[in-house]
Design an enzyme around this catalytic site. Structure first.
Site, mmCIF file in Angstrom:
data_model
loop_
_atom_site.group_PDB
_atom_site.id
_atom_site.type_symbol
_atom_site.label_atom_id
_atom_site.label_comp_id
_atom_site.label_asym_id
_atom_site.label_seq_id
_atom_site.Cartn_x
_atom_site.Cartn_y
_atom_site.Cartn_z
ATOM 1 N N ASN A 157 1.445 95.330 32.337
ATOM 2 C CA ASN A 157 1.968 95.621 33.678
ATOM 3 C C ASN A 157 2.623 94.443 34.410
ATOM 4 O O ASN A 157 3.466 94.669 35.261
ATOM 5 C CB ASN A 157 0.899 96.311 34.536
ATOM 6 C CG ASN A 157 -0.305 95.454 34.788
ATOM 7 O OD1 ASN A 157 -0.577 94.518 34.042
ATOM 8 N ND2 ASN A 157 -1.034 95.762 35.828
ATOM 9 N N GLU A 253 -10.303 89.961 33.090
ATOM 10 C CA GLU A 253 -9.654 90.451 34.316
ATOM 11 C C GLU A 253 -9.350 91.923 34.061
ATOM 12 O O GLU A 253 -8.403 92.251 33.329
ATOM 13 C CB GLU A 253 -8.353 89.672 34.583
ATOM 14 C CG GLU A 253 -8.538 88.176 34.761
ATOM 15 C CD GLU A 253 -9.205 87.788 36.079
ATOM 16 O OE1 GLU A 253 -9.253 88.629 36.990
ATOM 17 O OE2 GLU A 253 -9.694 86.651 36.170
ATOM 18 N N CYS A 287 -3.218 96.268 38.859
ATOM 19 C CA CYS A 287 -4.691 96.294 38.822
ATOM 20 C C CYS A 287 -5.295 96.391 40.214
ATOM 21 O O CYS A 287 -6.412 96.884 40.364
ATOM 22 C CB CYS A 287 -5.211 95.072 38.086
ATOM 23 S SG CYS A 287 -4.400 93.577 38.623
HETATM 24 P P1 NAP Z 1 -5.217 97.524 27.499
HETATM 25 O O1 NAP Z 1 -4.857 98.778 26.846
HETATM 26 O O2 NAP Z 1 -6.656 97.186 27.663
HETATM 27 O O3 NAP Z 1 -4.473 96.359 26.687
HETATM 28 C C1 NAP Z 1 -4.547 95.019 27.072
HETATM 29 C C2 NAP Z 1 -4.325 94.141 25.858
HETATM 30 O O4 NAP Z 1 -5.423 94.280 24.960
HETATM 31 C C3 NAP Z 1 -3.074 94.509 25.066
HETATM 32 O O5 NAP Z 1 -2.476 93.349 24.583
HETATM 33 C C4 NAP Z 1 -3.662 95.331 23.935
HETATM 34 O O6 NAP Z 1 -2.851 95.399 22.796
HETATM 35 C C5 NAP Z 1 -4.926 94.548 23.652
HETATM 36 N N1 NAP Z 1 -5.936 95.256 22.860
HETATM 37 C C6 NAP Z 1 -6.064 96.590 22.650
HETATM 38 N N2 NAP Z 1 -7.122 96.829 21.831
HETATM 39 C C7 NAP Z 1 -7.661 95.633 21.536
HETATM 40 C C8 NAP Z 1 -8.785 95.208 20.747
HETATM 41 N N3 NAP Z 1 -9.563 96.083 20.115
HETATM 42 N N4 NAP Z 1 -9.058 93.888 20.665
HETATM 43 C C9 NAP Z 1 -8.309 92.988 21.322
HETATM 44 N N5 NAP Z 1 -7.218 93.321 22.069
HETATM 45 C C10 NAP Z 1 -6.918 94.622 22.187
HETATM 46 O O7 NAP Z 1 -4.573 97.419 28.963
HETATM 47 P P2 NAP Z 1 -3.091 97.779 29.425
HETATM 48 O O8 NAP Z 1 -2.948 99.263 29.416
HETATM 49 O O9 NAP Z 1 -2.093 96.946 28.729
HETATM 50 O O10 NAP Z 1 -3.142 97.251 30.934
HETATM 51 C C11 NAP Z 1 -3.651 97.978 31.982
HETATM 52 C C12 NAP Z 1 -5.044 97.537 32.359
HETATM 53 O O11 NAP Z 1 -5.054 96.152 32.683
HETATM 54 C C13 NAP Z 1 -5.540 98.223 33.613
HETATM 55 O O12 NAP Z 1 -6.881 98.569 33.461
HETATM 56 C C14 NAP Z 1 -5.379 97.164 34.675
HETATM 57 O O13 NAP Z 1 -6.185 97.320 35.811
HETATM 58 C C15 NAP Z 1 -5.721 95.941 33.920
HETATM 59 N N6 NAP Z 1 -5.204 94.753 34.595
HETATM 60 C C16 NAP Z 1 -6.089 93.907 35.220
HETATM 61 C C17 NAP Z 1 -5.606 92.794 35.906
HETATM 62 C C18 NAP Z 1 -6.526 91.821 36.583
HETATM 63 O O14 NAP Z 1 -6.093 90.696 36.843
HETATM 64 N N7 NAP Z 1 -7.757 92.179 36.879
HETATM 65 C C19 NAP Z 1 -4.239 92.566 35.957
HETATM 66 C C20 NAP Z 1 -3.385 93.464 35.318
HETATM 67 C C21 NAP Z 1 -3.886 94.549 34.627
HETATM 68 P P3 NAP Z 1 -1.917 96.694 22.518
HETATM 69 O O15 NAP Z 1 -0.956 96.758 23.638
HETATM 70 O O16 NAP Z 1 -1.315 96.349 21.232
HETATM 71 O O17 NAP Z 1 -2.850 97.873 22.477
#
Ligand code: NAP
Length: 479
Positions: A157, A253, A287
């Site tokens: 994002n 995060e 987020c």
């Molecule tokens: P996501 O699906 O959890 O993916 C995040 C990262 O983790 C991606 O690079 C993903 O790779 C990787 N990943 C997936 N499965 C994994 C595994 N088994 N082991 C290690 N890495 C793995 O999240 P997203 O959909 O990209 O992002 C949205 C989420 O991020 C929301 O929940 C949002 O709230 C959160 N977020 C939090 C913050 C904060 O600062 N608190 C900021 C921004 C976003 P792939 O893409 O290849 O699956």
């Protein structure tokens, strides 16, 4: 230096642009067109990336602060020169409206600047050991040492700024990085890697490996040479990483269902536009997106009317069109999921005041009333342009409702009453309380992170550097 503008991308390992055995198409979330061919790293390539980072760790640990600062300053300047290209990349791969994408690039420039500045401020303290009997006659001080290889796993994002929140402090504090960006947004990371190379970063200090979360992520998390995982993403993946990481340091995060409280006697003229920004910026895929609004009963009707009116004005369209406010969600599955959650709430008595329908891969800005707090659309992270407005009769009621969540990233309260403001600051169980602002407020040097399922550890360069360094004590016996 050759800028990697080709359609077919390469992995960035040990300062070399490297072919992978397998490739996948990167598809535009907005129109389904193929944007690029992305290398899929396997275990061998990830191993090479970790090895390169491991071998470069001593060079980075010994690099003087002014030099680390200079490299980061160079990246910031290069990005400033190429900000139009950078924004276009984000708009294309993430379907982020171009105006918002430009905002992200401007913040990323700042983030690397902050990292350059913080690189010069990493220091310990002297300790009066003679405060304890037996501690006399000693000089004692602490230093902060780099931790070594850091595995950085980032979400889709904010593909440029959230990478900067990991790579910036890691390099500032003399670490090396293996970066795995989200599969939907690899181009921003390759772009930044090019800038780091041009900025003079030694080979191996930053490596970018794209591929599936399962293969690449798992390998990074389970490799003993990697000393820390800094992860931003969903709670489900974050918790899985934490369970696998063993003794590695981990910062998480994660997500939230952020809320704002609006007290009686507040100025809705200024608050409503802020809330609209908080709820619908980047289609609600932030987020700290504003998902729940608790409005005092005396202001409720007027707020609902003004907010709905403003939401209806938002323009849906192509992310590259500067007029666009809201574009496609990141995937068709996310469109389906968000619509289902809205339908489910509607089936259980919620009122859809506006939105709820799709336009291509976009979900129209959606405002819901009368939603039971147990509905998914309220208690889970909706990550879509959907917001719920609740009526409250007291600040305490609102605080309890905000806190009744598995998440706790940031929360906001608008009030003219100083006692309510201070009471909320004390009682809200979140990582950051914004008084007279939306929970979506963030500038890049403030400490940022959550409690409960929103994760732990803090970002905001100075705070991330604390997580990315090891405190060492030196005690010198003068005899
Ligand atoms: P996501 O699906 O959890 O993916 C995040 C990262 O983790 C991606 O690079 C993903 O790779 C990787 N990943 C997936 N499965 C994994 C595994 N088994 N082991 C290690 N890495 C793995 O999240 P997203 O959909 O990209 O992002 C949205 C989420 O991020 C929301 O929940 C949002 O709230 C959160 N977020 C939090 C913050 C904060 O600062 N608190 C900021 C921004 C976003 P792939 O893409 O290849 O699956």
């Amino acid at each position: 230096m050759a800028i990697q503008t080709e359609f077919k991308k390469k992995l960035f390992i040990n300062g070399c642009w490297t072919e992978a055995e397998n490739y996948t198409d990167l598809i535009s979330p907005y129109n389904g067109e193929v944007i690029a061919k992305i290398p899929l790293a396997g275990e061998t390539e990830v191993d090479q990336a970790v090895e390169a980072a491991y071998n470069a760790r001593k060079t980075m640990a010994k690099m003087p602060a002014f030099k680390r600062a200079q490299i980061l300053e160079n990246v910031s300047k290069l990005l400033e020169e190429r900000q139009e290209d950078a924004a276009k990349i984000i708009a294309l791969e993430a379907a982020k409206p171009i105006t918002t994408a430009k905002g992200e690039v401007a913040r990323t420039i700042q983030t690397y600047k902050f990292a350059a500045e913080e690189a010069k401020r990493i220091h310990g303290e002297t300790l009066p050991l003679d405060s304890a009997p037996g501690g006399e006659n000693r000089v004692s001080y602490t230093t902060r040492e780099p931790i070594g290889v850091i595995g950085a796993i980032t979400p889709f994002n904010f593909p440029m700024n959230l990478v900067a929140h990991k790579v910036g402090p890691a390099i500032a504090s003399g670490n090396t990085v293996v970066l795995k960006p989200a599969s939907q947004t690899p181009l921003s990371s390759y772009f930044i890697a090019e800038l780091f190379q041009e900025a003079g970063l030694p080979d191996g200090a930053l490596n970018v490996v794209t591929g599936s979360g399962k293969t690449v992520g798992d390998k990074i998390v389970s490799d003993d040479r990697v000393k820390m995982i800094t992860f931003t993403g969903s709670p489900a993946v974050g918790i899985g990483i934490r369970n696998k990481a063993g003794l590695k340091r981990v910062t998480l995060e994660l997500g939230s269902n952020s809320a704002v409280i609006i007290d009686e006697g507040t100025d809705l003229e200024t608050i409503v536009p802020r809330c609209v920004t908080g709820a619908f910026s980047y289609q609600g895929q932030v987020c700290i997106s504003l998902q729940r609004i608790y409005v005092h009963e005396k202001e409720y009707d007027r707020f609902v009317e003004k907010f709905t009116e403003a939401a209806k004005q938002l323009k849906i369209g192509d992310p590259l069109d500067p007029e666009t406010d809201v574009s496609a969600l990141i995937s068709k599955d996310d469109v389906k999921r968000a619509v289902n959650w809205v339908e489910e709430a509607k089936g259980n008595g919620a009122t859809v005041v506006t939105g709820g329908e799709t336009d291509g891969n976009s979900l129209k800005p959606t405002v819901l009333l009368n939603v039971d707090p147990s509905e998914k659309v309220s208690c889970q992270e909706v990550f879509a342009p959907v917001v719920i407005i609740y009526k409250i009769s007291s600040i305490d009621e609102a605080i309890n409702l905000v806190n009744d969540s598995r998440y706790g990233l940031q929360a906001g309260i608008y009030t003219e009453n100083i006692h309510h403001a201070l009471h909320a600051a004390e009682e809200l169980h979140v990582g950051g309380v914004m008084i007279n602002d939306i929970p979506t407020f963030r500038v890049d040097h403030m400490p940022y992170g959550g409690v409960k399922e929103s994760g732990f550890g803090r970002e905001g360069i100075k705070y991330a550097i604390e997580e990315m360094t090891e405190l060492k004590l030196v005690v010198f016996n003068k005899k």
